[in-house]
Motif scaffolding. Structure first.
Motif, mmCIF file in Angstrom:
data_model
loop_
_atom_site.group_PDB
_atom_site.id
_atom_site.type_symbol
_atom_site.label_atom_id
_atom_site.label_comp_id
_atom_site.label_asym_id
_atom_site.label_seq_id
_atom_site.Cartn_x
_atom_site.Cartn_y
_atom_site.Cartn_z
ATOM 1 N N PHE A 154 41.343 -35.959 11.686
ATOM 2 C CA PHE A 154 42.496 -35.038 11.689
ATOM 3 C C PHE A 154 42.201 -33.876 10.765
ATOM 4 C CE2 PHE A 154 44.615 -39.304 12.103
ATOM 5 C CZ PHE A 154 44.789 -39.203 13.474
ATOM 6 N N ASN A 155 42.312 -32.674 11.313
ATOM 7 C CA ASN A 155 42.066 -31.518 10.450
ATOM 8 C C ASN A 155 43.291 -31.234 9.603
ATOM 9 O OD1 ASN A 155 39.588 -31.229 11.653
ATOM 10 N ND2 ASN A 155 40.468 -30.091 13.374
ATOM 11 N N ASN A 156 44.428 -31.568 10.187
ATOM 12 C CA ASN A 156 45.675 -31.205 9.538
ATOM 13 C C ASN A 156 46.073 -32.276 8.525
ATOM 14 O OD1 ASN A 156 48.159 -30.320 8.898
ATOM 15 N ND2 ASN A 156 48.764 -29.895 11.019
ATOM 16 N N LYS A 157 46.195 -31.847 7.281
ATOM 17 C CA LYS A 157 46.530 -32.812 6.239
ATOM 18 C C LYS A 157 47.948 -33.328 6.410
ATOM 19 C CE LYS A 157 44.609 -33.507 1.776
ATOM 20 N NZ LYS A 157 44.131 -32.974 0.554
ATOM 21 N N GLN A 158 48.796 -32.436 6.942
ATOM 22 C CA GLN A 158 50.199 -32.790 7.137
ATOM 23 C C GLN A 158 50.334 -34.019 8.035
ATOM 24 O OE1 GLN A 158 52.162 -29.304 8.517
ATOM 25 N NE2 GLN A 158 53.566 -29.294 6.778
ATOM 26 N N ILE A 159 49.536 -34.014 9.073
ATOM 27 C CA ILE A 159 49.616 -35.132 10.010
ATOM 28 C C ILE A 159 49.296 -36.434 9.285
ATOM 29 C CG2 ILE A 159 48.521 -36.175 12.023
ATOM 30 C CD1 ILE A 159 48.332 -33.567 13.298
ATOM 31 N N LYS A 160 48.275 -36.364 8.424
ATOM 32 C CA LYS A 160 47.857 -37.559 7.697
ATOM 33 C C LYS A 160 49.024 -38.142 6.912
ATOM 34 C CE LYS A 160 43.393 -36.321 6.452
ATOM 35 N NZ LYS A 160 42.399 -36.027 5.410
ATOM 36 N N THR A 161 49.655 -37.291 6.100
ATOM 37 C CA THR A 161 50.740 -37.799 5.258
ATOM 38 C C THR A 161 51.925 -38.223 6.109
ATOM 39 O OG1 THR A 161 51.252 -35.487 4.915
ATOM 40 C CG2 THR A 161 50.202 -36.644 3.083
ATOM 41 N N ALA A 162 52.181 -37.453 7.177
ATOM 42 C CA ALA A 162 53.314 -37.798 8.041
ATOM 43 C C ALA A 162 53.088 -39.166 8.672
ATOM 44 C CB ALA A 162 53.485 -36.735 9.116
ATOM 45 N N LEU A 163 51.853 -39.403 9.097
ATOM 46 C CA LEU A 163 51.537 -40.698 9.707
ATOM 47 C C LEU A 163 51.714 -41.820 8.699
ATOM 48 C CD1 LEU A 163 48.414 -39.962 11.946
ATOM 49 C CD2 LEU A 163 50.639 -40.773 12.696
ATOM 50 N N GLN A 164 51.300 -41.553 7.454
ATOM 51 C CA GLN A 164 51.444 -42.579 6.423
ATOM 52 C C GLN A 164 52.918 -42.938 6.210
ATOM 53 O OE1 GLN A 164 49.297 -44.398 5.195
ATOM 54 N NE2 GLN A 164 47.356 -43.348 5.575
ATOM 55 N N THR A 165 53.745 -41.915 6.145
ATOM 56 C CA THR A 165 55.180 -42.168 5.942
ATOM 57 C C THR A 165 55.743 -42.958 7.114
ATOM 58 O OG1 THR A 165 55.033 -39.815 5.473
ATOM 59 C CG2 THR A 165 57.081 -40.926 4.853
ATOM 60 N N LEU A 166 55.355 -42.549 8.304
ATOM 61 C CA LEU A 166 55.827 -43.252 9.495
ATOM 62 C C LEU A 166 55.401 -44.718 9.464
ATOM 63 C CD1 LEU A 166 55.267 -40.843 12.491
ATOM 64 C CD2 LEU A 166 57.396 -41.820 11.661
ATOM 65 N N LEU A 167 54.151 -44.920 9.027
ATOM 66 C CA LEU A 167 53.621 -46.275 9.003
ATOM 67 C C LEU A 167 54.419 -47.140 8.032
ATOM 68 C CD1 LEU A 167 51.584 -48.330 9.846
ATOM 69 C CD2 LEU A 167 49.999 -47.450 8.162
ATOM 70 N N GLN A 168 54.791 -46.530 6.884
ATOM 71 C CA GLN A 168 55.580 -47.305 5.921
ATOM 72 C C GLN A 168 56.905 -47.736 6.534
ATOM 73 O OE1 GLN A 168 55.707 -44.930 2.378
ATOM 74 N NE2 GLN A 168 53.528 -45.336 1.991
ATOM 75 N N LEU A 169 57.528 -46.807 7.249
ATOM 76 C CA LEU A 169 58.789 -47.152 7.917
ATOM 77 C C LEU A 169 58.565 -48.244 8.956
ATOM 78 C CD1 LEU A 169 60.546 -43.706 8.385
ATOM 79 C CD2 LEU A 169 61.356 -45.647 7.051
ATOM 80 N N HIS A 170 57.496 -48.070 9.692
ATOM 81 C CA HIS A 170 57.187 -49.052 10.737
ATOM 82 C C HIS A 170 56.985 -50.437 10.126
ATOM 83 C CE1 HIS A 170 55.187 -50.946 14.158
ATOM 84 N NE2 HIS A 170 54.260 -51.353 13.305
ATOM 85 N N ASN A 171 56.199 -50.484 9.037
ATOM 86 C CA ASN A 171 55.942 -51.762 8.384
ATOM 87 C C ASN A 171 57.242 -52.393 7.898
ATOM 88 O OD1 ASN A 171 53.261 -52.085 8.758
ATOM 89 N ND2 ASN A 171 52.637 -51.165 6.806
#
Lengths: 316, 655
Positions: free
Chosen positions: B608-625
């Protein structure tokens, strides 16, 4: 458990971890695991080369908790009574008086445990499992907080009595801290020019707080799905070809407890599969007995466990 | 890994089309495809798979037996051709099983014995790609030498690879690579083919120069035959209908008409003869009257042979060979065939089919001219009639020359031949024949030099004439009264001399006879028996199979729930992290089964070139977990955030 509570647990972990890291450099992961084992109520076996900071690590941990710390250097002539204690006749009062051994403490460092005779080893191991010792006819309970860090030296084999695999099961996990990176070792040198940093370390957590932390670990939620995942992993070790003796249910329990502790350290009140995968090798590998053929072909127990994790579908 | 839809049946149909078993292949294809359509499957356990593999093994063994006995030479091709039906039970069992995979242990008897453990599924394999490969390989036996096969194979590989291509690579780059591979592959195989042709040619040239036994060479050196004469090996067997004791037959291999530097040459081209419909009868010449029959058995050397034939061959029957060619000198050669070849030859015993004489048949090399003219003058043959000349020449050699197997070289004379004529007056058939040809040519009678064998030794154990290597012989064909005829000036005592000098051993002969009988059994009697009763040979195999399968338990039939995987994904689609997993895996970042989402994202995050996506995915993953693993699950608010964020992620950010 409400939001504030597990935040508090995370805070305690952070305090401890930072405090220990003042003394031990570059072992962040190892400290995390030791604390997880500690908080999960298990004992830890450190296997590494001499001089890698095993003893310092144990000392730093003990000092950080304002807890009682004792150390036994294991030698072939060490007797069980040297560990547990002994009743001595007091002629003035005409009674036997019990002199408690070093096992009556909070944190016990059993240095080079494989140098003692099997008899002495099992005295300690029983104390670890039962949390109580019997001297003469009396049964004495150990401290509420009783935690053993044993070390083992892998390079020397002369005059040692290696712990049998069945006894190894008593340890919640086996860790290999290993050497630190170049930069970190340079930092260690510059810090120890005047005096050892262990001298400056102050307790940051009270004994009561740590007991509370242990209690909180047992409150961390683990879903049925993940419990099943843990059992699947442990079960697989019993059926894996090349393994003579698989892991016991005790391993499942230890894995669950340590994973729960890790979850708490991550500021969560529930376990995720990542926590289980993170700690599984350290918790399971030392309990396995491989058949000679697998050993000869260069497979270690750690690799076997890694293979098992890779063969099981993880709940996500 | 499963083959793409229709791939398997396409491979089967390709096989059927190539080897002309289209009907069978259509049935197989329908069977295999129906597995995908029918919902109910069978609950096959590893032990059940064992049985299906046993069936295939028995089929394979049966095919080998039949292939070997019917057509030993072609056995491997027959076997390859029938590979797909042989392995059909295995692939069918897999297709109709609930598991869809076969435990690799089942394939080998040794591994089957081990204690079965439940947790072995990681070692199960999908047989379908292997089966497809078998089909393609098998189709290759048809050996159509056009480009179609290559193109079809390329298509199959593209089809199979398309399924597993990395989606991280752009489509055009992928196509380009495939294209380059196909071109290189084609060039490579073309190159190898040409190189092999070139090497073949070079080797043949080398071979021609240094190896005397090459049956196809178009020249013969004086001294070739004496090399053969030193061995008593039995090289072929013949029986004649008109055989009477002590009768001898001249069996002709090749005729030569040009002599130079101690070598005989012929320039006649070979032309192919088409076999009759049964593929074993060959019409060599137009039919003649009063034909006699000779039956011969011989072996191919390096898969070829020049036939030793009596005069005036009309046709050859019962000869299994790939190709048969003859030249105008009535030399017949064959290529390919079983190791023992039988031929039934009809012949007229007249040399009526040989090419008419032409100028080559009268040439005398300059080097030999002096010696020849001298003798011709001595004999005064110039004014005689043709028949008289033959008689004079024959008498001349009989009275003045002796037969000897010792080569004398050329001595003080110019050539070995003149040495023979002038000094030694002793030699073997090659010298007699060569001298006779040249002498007759000096008298203007066209003559040719002939090599072949003389059949004279009757073997009582075999009840046949046996022809040994030492029976190699050279004689003359002479054209008189408008007819070619055989003419032999070697003193008749040569047969006795030969057998005295080269002793044959009874043991060797017996061994040779046993070998011959075994070959005959295999190629002649065996083939006939197999045609009639070969099927029964598979009976014991069938019995073994029956006993292995007898104790089989009843196999449960299970109705498959509609594809569970798809179900789960559909249910959660657009709602959770599963949707993100779907999107990313379609983009070429599939998650491994054992990987947690966290580990998976960590592995692929550098893409992923976009850093935003990385952090957004991490936040989403926390919610998912939290939703998946926590006690309380998500609050209503968090749920809303999760859904909207995931929607946003899928529809906008991950584009």
């Amino acid at each position: 458990m409400d939001e504030l509570d597990h935040g508090w647990g995370y805070k305690i972990f952070k305090l401890l971890s930072d405090n220990i890291e003042k003394v031990i450099k570059g072992q962040k992961e190892c400290i995390r695991y030791i604390l997880a084992g500690f908080a999960g109520g298990g004992h830890i076996l450190l296997e590494d080369n001499p001089g890698t900071g095993k003893t310092t690590l144990a000392k730093a941990l003990a000092k950080s908790i304002d807890a009682d710390f004792k150390r036994i250097q294991f030698t072939p002539d060490l007797l069980p009574s040297d560990i547990l204690g002994v009743s001595i006749f007091d002629p003035s009062q005409r009674i036997f008086k019990l002199h408690k051994g070093p096992v009556f403490t909070n944190i016990l460092l059993a240095d080079e445990i494989n140098r003692a005779s099997p008899r002495t080893q099992s005295a300690l191991l029983e104390a670890m499992a039962e949390s109580q010792v019997s001297i003469d006819t009396k049964i004495l309970n150990l401290e509420n907080l009783f935690f053993v860090i044993a070390t083992q030296n892998p390079v020397e084999s002369r005059g040692t009595y290696p712990l049998p695999e069945a006894q190894m099961d008593r340890f919640a996990m086996q860790l290999q801290p290993g050497y630190v990176t170049r930069e970190e070792e340079v930092a260690v040198l510059s810090e120890q020019r005047q005096k050892h940093p262990i001298k400056t370390i102050k307790p940051c957590v009270s004994l009561e707080d740590f007991l509370k932390l242990q209690h909180m670990v047992s409150q961390v939620f683990i879903s049925k799905e993940l419990q099943g995942y843990i059992v699947d992993i442990v079960n697989a070790t019993r059926e894996k070809p090349g393994v003579i003796l698989g892991a016991s249910p005790r391993a499942s329990i230890a894995l669950m407890k340590t994973a729960s502790a890790l979850a708490l350290f991550d500021n969560l009140d529930f376990v995720t599969p990542d926590h289980i995968q993170e700690i599984a090798v350290s918790v399971i590998a030392h309990r396995l007995m491989l058949d000679p053929q697998s050993k000869f072909s260069g497979r270690s127990a750690r690799i076997v466990v890694e293979d098992i994790i890779k063969s099981i579908q993880v709940p996500v | 890994m499963k083959t793409p839809r229709f791939f398997l049946s396409a491979a089967v149909l390709f096989w059927g089309w190539q080897v002309n078993l289209l009907l069978i292949s259509i049935c197989i294809a329908i069977l295999l495809e129906s597995a995908d359509i029918i919902n109910s499957k069978f609950d096959l356990k590893p032990s059940d798979f064992n049985k299906f593999i046993d069936i295939s093994t028995v089929l394979l063994a049966g095919t080998i037996v039949i292939a070997l006995t019917i057509e030993a030479q072609e056995a491997i091709f027959i076997l390859l051709k029938w590979i797909p039906p042989v392995f059909l039970p295995i692939i069918a069992a897999q297709s109709f099983s609930t598991r869809g995979k076969i435990d690799i242990q089942s394939f080998f008897l040794v591994t089957r014995k081990k204690k079965r453990r439940e947790n072995y599924y990681s070692k199960a394999i999908d047989f379908s790609y292997i089966y497809s490969l078998f089909c393609i390989l098998s189709a290759g036996t048809a050996n159509s030498k056009d480009h179609l096969y290559y193109i079809c194979i390329a298509i199959f590989f593209i089809w199979a690879l398309w399924q597993v291509r990395s989606k991280q690579v752009s489509f055009f780059l992928w196509l380009f690579c495939i294209f380059v591979t196909i071109i290189t592959g084609y060039a490579g195989h073309e190159g190898i083919r040409m190189a092999s042709m070139k090497i073949n040619q070079l080797v043949m040239e080398y071979y021609d120069n240094y190896y005397n036994l090459n049956p196809f060479k178009t020249f013969t050196a004086m001294g070739d035959i004496i090399d053969l004469k030193l061995s008593d090996k039995i090289i072929f067997r013949a029986s004649f209908e008109d055989y009477t004791p002590k009768k001898t037959y001249l069996l002709h291999n090749a005729s030569y008409n040009r002599f130079a530097v101690s070598n005989w040459f012929v320039t006649s081209k070979y032309e192919a003869i088409e076999p009759a419909r049964d593929n074993t009868s060959w019409q060599i010449n137009p039919s003649g009257k009063n034909t006699k029959k000779m039956t011969a058995y011989f072996r191919l050397i390096k898969n070829r042979a020049v036939l030793s034939l009596p005069s005036g061959v009309v046709s050859i029957a019962q000869m299994k060979t790939g190709s048969c060619k003859k030249n105008t000198m009535q030399s017949v050669r064959i290529e390919d065939g079983p190791s023992l070849i039988k031929s039934v030859v009809s012949y007229t015993d007249k040399l009526s089919f040989d090419a008419q004489p032409y100028d080559h048949d009268l040439l005398i090399p300059k080097k030999e001219l002096t010696a020849i003219t001298k003798i011709a003058r001595e004999l005064a043959i110039a004014d005689q009639s043709d028949t008289e000349i033959l008689k004079i020449v024959k008498d001349y050699f009989l009275n003045n020359f002796t037969y000897s197997l010792d080569l004398k070289g050329k001595g003080r004379d110019k050539t070995p031949l003149s040495n023979f004529l002038n000094n030694t007056k002793a030699g073997h058939c090659e010298f007699f024949a060569t001298a006779t040809v040249l002498l007759l040519r000096q008298a203007d009678i066209p003559a040719r030099y002939v090599t072949g064998y003389i059949a004279h030794e009757y073997s009582r154990i075999e009840d046949k004439l046996i022809i040994r290597q030492k029976d190699a012989h050279a004689w003359v064909k002479v054209f008189i009264n408008g007819q070619w005829q055989n003419f032999d000036t070697t003193p008749p005592s040569f047969l006795i001399t030969d057998s005295q000098q080269i002793k044959s051993s009874l043991i060797k002969d017996l061994l040779s006879f046993v070998g011959f009988k075994l070959s005959q059994l295999r190629h002649e009697t065996g083939a006939k028996l197999m045609e009639k009763y070969g099927f029964w040979l598979t009976l014991p195999l069938g019995l073994i199979l029956f006993f292995r399968l007898r104790n089989s338990n009843k196999i449960k039939r299970i109705r498959m729930p509609a594809n569970t995987e798809r179900h789960r994904n559909q249910k959660n689609n657009d709602l959770s992290f599963f949707a993100i997993e779907n999107v990313l895996s379609k983009k070429g970042f599939p998650r491994r089964e054992y990987e947690t989402y966290f580990a998976w994202l960590k592995r692929i995050e550098h893409h992923f070139n976009n850093k935003q996506i990385k952090t957004a995915l991490q936040t989403l993953l926390q919610l998912h977990n939290k939703r998946q693993f926590s006690k309380s699950g998500l609050s209503r608010n968090e749920q809303k955030i999760l859904h909207s964020d995931i929607r946003d992620m899928i529809h906008n950010q991950l584009r």
